[in-house]
Write an enzyme that holds these catalytic residues in place. Sequence first.
Site, PDB file in Angstrom:
ATOM      1  CD  GLU A 169      49.355  41.961  48.083  1.00  0.00           C
ATOM      2  OE1 GLU A 169      50.242  42.395  48.848  1.00  0.00           O
ATOM      3  OE2 GLU A 169      48.463  42.683  47.622  1.00  0.00           O
ATOM      4  CG  ASN A 211      43.716  38.155  45.870  1.00  0.00           C
ATOM      5  OD1 ASN A 211      43.307  38.112  44.707  1.00  0.00           O
ATOM      6  ND2 ASN A 211      43.728  39.279  46.583  1.00  0.00           N
ATOM      7  CG  HIS A 253      45.652  46.734  42.201  1.00  0.00           C
ATOM      8  ND1 HIS A 253      44.580  47.497  42.590  1.00  0.00           N
ATOM      9  CD2 HIS A 253      45.796  45.778  43.153  1.00  0.00           C
ATOM     10  CE1 HIS A 253      44.097  47.037  43.737  1.00  0.00           C
ATOM     11  NE2 HIS A 253      44.815  45.992  44.097  1.00  0.00           N
ATOM     12  CD  GLU A 288      43.180  43.279  46.003  1.00  0.00           C
ATOM     13  OE1 GLU A 288      43.943  44.250  45.925  1.00  0.00           O
ATOM     14  OE2 GLU A 288      43.332  42.367  46.834  1.00  0.00           O
ATOM     15  CG  ASP A 292      42.632  49.938  41.288  1.00  0.00           C
ATOM     16  OD1 ASP A 292      43.600  49.351  40.766  1.00  0.00           O
ATOM     17  OD2 ASP A 292      42.635  50.304  42.478  1.00  0.00           O
TER      18      ASP A 292
HETATM   19  O1  9MR Z   1      42.475  49.352  50.018  1.00  0.00           O
HETATM   20  C1  9MR Z   1      43.368  49.066  51.082  1.00  0.00           C
HETATM   21  C2  9MR Z   1      43.853  50.361  51.699  1.00  0.00           C
HETATM   22  O2  9MR Z   1      42.790  51.087  52.274  1.00  0.00           O
HETATM   23  C3  9MR Z   1      44.920  50.046  52.716  1.00  0.00           C
HETATM   24  O3  9MR Z   1      45.445  51.255  53.226  1.00  0.00           O
HETATM   25  C4  9MR Z   1      45.995  49.240  52.040  1.00  0.00           C
HETATM   26  C5  9MR Z   1      47.219  49.049  52.903  1.00  0.00           C
HETATM   27  O4  9MR Z   1      47.369  47.873  53.496  1.00  0.00           O
HETATM   28  O5  9MR Z   1      45.436  48.020  51.578  1.00  0.00           O
HETATM   29  C6  9MR Z   1      44.530  48.257  50.563  1.00  0.00           C
HETATM   30  O6  9MR Z   1      44.075  47.070  49.984  1.00  0.00           O
HETATM   31  C7  9MR Z   1      45.054  46.222  49.394  1.00  0.00           C
HETATM   32  C8  9MR Z   1      44.518  44.829  49.414  1.00  0.00           C
HETATM   33  O7  9MR Z   1      44.136  44.467  50.707  1.00  0.00           O
HETATM   34  C9  9MR Z   1      45.521  43.831  48.880  1.00  0.00           C
HETATM   35  N1  9MR Z   1      46.006  44.203  47.577  1.00  0.00           N
HETATM   36  C10 9MR Z   1      46.446  45.567  47.448  1.00  0.00           C
HETATM   37  C11 9MR Z   1      45.369  46.530  47.936  1.00  0.00           C
HETATM   38  C12 9MR Z   1      45.785  47.940  47.682  1.00  0.00           C
HETATM   39  O8  9MR Z   1      46.916  48.240  48.440  1.00  0.00           O
END
Ligand code: 9MR
Length: 692
Positions: free
Chosen positions: A332, A375, A410, A439, A441
Amino acid sequence: MPTLSSRAGRATLGLLMLTLSALAVVVAATSTPVRAADPVTVLTSSFEDGTGQGWARRGTVELVENSTAVAHAGTRSLLTSGRTASWNGPSRDLLTTVTRGTRYTYSVWARAAAGAGSVQLRMSVERRWQGTASYEQVVNSTTVTDGGWTQLTGGYTLANDADFFAVYVETVSGTASFHIDDFSLSYLPPSPIQTDIPSLKTVFANDFPIGAAVGRPQLLAERGQLLAKHFNSVTAGNAMKWDATEPTEGVFNYTDADAIVAFARANGMKVRGHTFVWHNQTPAWVFNDANGQPMTATPANKTLLLARLEAHIRAVGGRYAADVSAWDVVNEVIDENQSDGLRRSTWYTITGLDYIRTAFRVARQVAPNAKLFINDYNTNVQAKRDKLYNLVASLKAEGVPIDGVGHQQHGNISWPTGAETDSMIATFIPLGVEQQITEMDTSIYTSSSESFTTPPADRLASQAARYKAWFDVYRKYKANITSVTLWGLADDETWLDSYPVSRKDFPLLFDVQLQAKPAYWAVIGAASPTATGPASPSPSPSRSPSPSPSVSPSASASPSPSASRSPSASPSPSVSPSPSGSGSPVSCRVKYTVTNQWNSGFQGDVVVTNTGPAAVNGWALRWTFANGQVVNQSWSSVYAQSGANVTITNAAWNGTIGANGGTASFGFLSSWSGTNTAPAAFTLNGNACALG
Ligand code: 9MR
């Protein structure tokens, strides 16, 4: 993180209507019964007996006492006052109450004490093991007032070793007094996973590895079984991030990451590493200067930050060098609203682009066998992906070792469209990079104001259509896409339960009881009907951009889509050499096995053995179904069906069956209803075959 508004803004009613009508068949196919289990409540605290019912203060000064000032039900609640720190609050020991590996729902009603106004509360658990404590939130920051009761509810699974385990309520900041009442701890009895449905990894075997993001809970019991059955790739959802692996400088914790990697090894799964560099989940110390103060942009701080980055990647990347096949090296880093497209994270403000250069350089050195990815989310939005494209192009031109682009994907039930997803992939092809879906969903919501405790059928149907549209694109570009990962295993645990607001979401392929959803069936239907296998030496018809006509393994999936693809029952000359054995006698044996069967469909696997003295070059195997079965996809082969007569012809790469015992194997999915008798006879290029 993706913003809801960016997604919701793209929803259109027309699209939704189209989506709903397209899904009629898929909904009908959702025939596997979902068990309706009642939650089992293992603990309640009503405080009506005038005691604290096992709740005690976490600190040493605050007062935790039974109160008659207000009550959620009855006449009493539990009041915490005299707090001197935000973490002070009521806590309840649950070590002997919870079962490891079971996901519990934690619910409590809360309100600020009279005169305290509006207060932010959260509910968390404290877990200790051999002197080390961990704290995890069960319910995020929630506003409660002194004017009424607010429910805090969330789920948590104890998956690690623990010699102390307790739930507690605290304020996010400040020391306001507050009440809690009617706490409950409950769980849904776990359902057995469906062992009789096709495994995703088998269906996509010739397309791409299929993965799930997991934590330790997903390795245990039924969830572990579901993970191993369907997925051949795994991503640590949180366990490999900086806050998990190096919470304190030079002090590494690999407990959870090791467990995930060990599970992957034991089950022959690939591991995606996620992630070395992110602006979230990075401990504060990383960005503090030599004096412990937040860094400002100085040459010394830049040197210090890059040195920390290098040390971190050397440690974590080195530890998993033998296991991780792809790393999200940076996550990101794009902000399309900046003219240069670069997110103004602390990484960027202290080092410019050098953090990205350093991360890839060090990752390549320490994990030379891993593919290195950049990513990001919303890459289906043109403005964003164009900035990403430009960054990758210029860094690659410099020689930065970027192997691939990760698309998080997402989305929600109406966004992004298949066309947007197609453009997302197509854009990056000229760069010559691998692409992975990292990722995925699909939220059932399109606005923050919606909330359902169980997902309505029309939302699940829309979700299934959305998944199918995306998977159709992935299949189309399978030559460019080297992995597809879902951000979670099942709806019982998803990050979307607390983002963008706290409410239950249902974004994955399996439901809260781990049962296959309409989206699962849609995805199965979107699998390549003419997969040709990774070793295919020549372009195959499965690379054709036309979407799969097959939808689901349902008895109602008629007319057979195969007719439009393959009008004749004879092998298509474009996919198979002219059967040289057709004029000469062929001697053969056929082993036909139903490897999976569920109440509307089944999976068949067939091995054809050439028992004759001459090789067969190009083949067509024919049989007749006795009970109305309809094939709706196949792999390692091309199928056609006319009435009850099925013709399976070779794929481009398995047209030759060697003499004296050479074999060709293929599989297929078919509908059935009532009876599913195996075919009594088979012919290979017109010659009857022995059975078995
Ligand atoms: O799934 C992850 C969640 O459990 C955490 O609380 C969150 C906060 O940092 O991060 C989530 O995963 C993220 C991923 O690492 C990067 N892209 C977005 C995902 C969803 O927030």
